[in-house]
Design an enzyme around this catalytic site. Structure first.
Site, short mmCIF file in Angstrom:
data_model
loop_
_atom_site.label_atom_id
_atom_site.label_comp_id
_atom_site.label_asym_id
_atom_site.label_seq_id
_atom_site.Cartn_x
_atom_site.Cartn_y
_atom_site.Cartn_z
N HIS A 126 7.75 -70.58 -61.82
CA HIS A 126 6.58 -69.67 -61.76
C HIS A 126 5.40 -70.38 -61.11
CE1 HIS A 126 3.65 -66.65 -63.43
NE2 HIS A 126 2.85 -67.72 -63.37
N GLU A 127 5.08 -71.56 -61.59
CA GLU A 127 3.89 -72.27 -61.06
C GLU A 127 4.04 -72.57 -59.57
OE1 GLU A 127 2.18 -71.72 -64.56
OE2 GLU A 127 1.30 -72.29 -62.65
N HIS A 130 2.72 -69.95 -57.42
CA HIS A 130 1.27 -70.07 -57.13
C HIS A 130 1.04 -71.13 -56.07
CE1 HIS A 130 0.30 -67.42 -60.36
NE2 HIS A 130 0.60 -68.26 -61.33
#
Lengths: 527, 97
Positions: A126-127, A130
């Site tokens: 997920h990170e 970003h």
């Protein structure tokens, strides 16, 4: 479309990443952490043109760090609370970095009943979204959904995230023929032969110019067949007599001849059946290749009497259909354009392994008829073998095959009793998924195993890796991580393979002889 | 006359407000009191707060009620990413030490 592209993106696609030197995880094994982070990045690499290379420096594009509470940015963590991690969008300085809360209970291999812990793989994937420029998505189940959802073992990137990343960096490069919109090999039903292999015959569809540059009406199929006529097969017949039959309704005819056969066809260039014309009209085909269904001498006239049928004659020319020779099974590698799973010398001959196949190169070069299935030589390997990870010939001339976590030890072609064994018996870690390479180093005669970012020294007498291992692969300067294979050639030198190239290792200076790889195919396969 | 005392907010509302501000659903800017009367300021606070709650509930995929109900409280307790769901210049501090 619910993904959110934040706006900033990386200007280059070959990104570097590193685990911070100063801010490492305090509760989990750094090596295992790096392996999980590499897997999390691979999720995005498989869905786009991005590539990720781990380097040993805090100057990487994406620096991953583990910190507690306040950690030099305006977004302090909250202990073992609800905030797990955060990451910065692409950019210079801190741009792209990912910060993980070191107070959290991170799991490298989460099981279903691990309520308390948090999957590092799930949060890292997920990170890194970003870090690549994606914001949160409100689609439940999307990877970029803000709340932690855990992750399935056989995780596949959801469409919402895939669409987002491909909008920014484009889809993964396609194979050549996938890029040509009008050319697609028609896969007929694979004919399964008695053995487990399946051969697929592809019949080449003539490609029709979708938008022929000269056409005034794009998207209308060209009248002209795409491939050029071969040499005339019969002196009297037009040079196109060897065109394949394209009239599926009447296989013994070449083209549609009347409207009812080919409803869309307007036969305005044929004499109208209703009009009785007194004189035989000279048959003048509208298109040079649209000949009547029977071969005829150009000057011969056809009776136009509507009642009389065309003379029923067998066509003179053999109806030729183009069948290509069956293409090899999809996983059969191309000798001159492939990477290698494993390379080794066995009894002085070079063996190169790829997928289920291997090549054998002796004193006179490549043996003919190769590549053949590995199981043809070592029949006691698993029948459903897809590939081998590493192979080497031990000093005692036994042949060791590493497949996943299993070691198969052969005496020539015969599997020794008690094998396969788990590689844990050699002292390798239980969570090691596979080896990348194994070889006896010519410099000291010791055996080395390589995997990911680590390597081990193996004591053949004791049958166990030495204690102060693993060590970082950076010892083998210039080689990098995640090699494909390694072996010792007859010259006593060590060769590392990665991708379609290789490095020759300089044992004295402990670095590769040339930073630039040499092409494997030309050098080892004599392509 | 003394200004009417501002109604005290419950703790849960305060923590909800800080959660909403942290994840970008509420801006921390103080409304310009200036020419607004206290009532208007109060009203705008309530409207913003309710809209923020609704936005959070919609983003989180729970029933949109506009009030801090049980589902909303559960959502606020769940583990999550630290990045805001709304991006008001989150990356102004891109300087790496």
């Amino acid at each position: 479309k619910r993904f959110a592209v934040q706006g900033e993106k990386w200007k280059h696609t070959n990104l570097t990443w590193s685990l911070s030197q100063s801010r490492r995880p305090s509760q989990i094994d750094p090596h295992g952490t790096r392996a999980v982070l590499a897997r999390a990045l691979d999720v995005w690499q498989q869905a786009s043109r991005l590539t990720f290379t781990e380097i040993n420096s805090d100057d990487a594009d994406i620096v991953v760090s583990f910190s507690k509470r306040y950690h030099d940015d305006p977004y302090p963590f909250d202990g073992r609370g609800s905030i797990l991690a955060h990451a910065f969008f692409p950019g210079s300085g801190r741009g792209g970095d990912a910060h993980f809360d070191d107070d959290e209970l991170w799991l490298l291999h989460p099981n279903d009943d691990d309520e308390e812990g948090t999957s590092l793989f799930a949060v890292a994937a997920h990170e890194f979204g970003h870090s690549l420029g994606l914001s949160h998505s409100s689609v439940k189940g999307a990877l970029m959904y803000p709340w932690y959802q855990g992750i399935q073992p056989n995780f596949v990137l959801p469409d919402d995230d895939r669409n987002g990343i491909q909008q920014m960096y484009g889809p993964k490069y396609k194979r050549t023929w996938e890029k040509i919109p009008y050319y697609r090999p028609v896969q007929t039903q694979p004919t399964t032969t008695t053995t487990t292999t399946t051969t697929t015959t592809t019949t080449r569809q003539p490609y029709i110019h979708q938008h022929h540059p000269g056409r005034h009406r794009p998207n209308t199929p060209s009248r002209y067949p795409a491939y050029y006529p071969e040499k005339p097969s019969h002196p009297d017949w037009p040079h196109y007599s060897n065109y394949p039959n394209r009239n599926p309704t009447y296989p013994d005819r070449r083209y549609y001849t009347t409207t009812e056969e080919h409803p869309r066809r307007t036969n305005h260039h044929y004499p109208r059946r209703t009009e009785t014309t007194t004189h035989a009209t000279t048959y003048r085909p509208r298109f040079p290749h649209a000949q009547p269904e029977y071969p005829t001498h150009p000057r011969q006239n056809y009776p136009t009497d509507p009642g009389q049928d065309y003379p029923k004659r067998k066509p003179y020319y053999p109806v030729k259909t183009t069948t290509m020779k069956p293409t090899p099974p999809p996983d059969k590698p191309d000798t001159c354009d492939t990477t290698y799973d494993a390379v080794t010398l066995i009894r002085g001959e070079l063996y190169i392994f790829k997928n289920r196949y291997h090549w054998r190169i002796g004193a006179n070069g490549r043996y003919p008829g190769y590549p053949i299935e590995i199981t043809r030589m070592w029949a006691e390997l698993p029948k459903n073998l897809t590939h081998v990870d590493a192979v080497y010939e031990r000093p005692d001339r036994k042949i060791a095959f590493f497949i996943g976590k299993q070691l198969y030890l052969f005496d020539s072609q015969y599997l020794l009793p008690g094998y396969p064994k788990n590689i844990v018996h050699l002292g390798l870690p239980a969570n090691l998924e596979k080896l990348d390479g194994a070889t006896v180093w010519g410099h000291n005669g010791k055996t080395y195993f390589y995997s990911g970012t680590m390597y081990w020294k193996f004591d053949e007498e004791v049958g166990h890796v030495e204690l102060d291992y693993p060590r970082d692969m950076s010892t083998w300067r210039g080689v990098g991580y995640n090699i494909d294979s390694v072996f010792q050639w007859k010259d006593g030198k060590t060769y590392f393979f990665k991708g379609k190239g290789f490095w020759k290792f300089d044992d004295l200076n402990m670095r590769v002889q040339h930073d630039r790889q040499l092409p494997s195919a030309q050098f080892w396969m004599s392509c | 006359a003394p200004a009417p005392s501002r109604p005290t907010r419950s703790t849960s509302e305060k923590s909800a407000r800080s959660y909403l501000e942290m994840f970008g659903y509420l801006t921390k800017e103080k409304p310009e009191v200036g020419n607004l009367l206290m009532e208007d300021v109060e009203q705008s606070y309530e409207d913003d707060f309710r809209i923020a709650i609704k936005t959070l509930q919609e983003f989180g995929g729970i029933p949109v009620t506009g009030v801090i109900d049980h589902a909303t409280k559960e959502l606020m307790k769940k583990k999550r990413c630290g990045r805001p769901d709304r991006e008001p210049g989150y990356d102004k501090n891109n300087r790496r030490r």
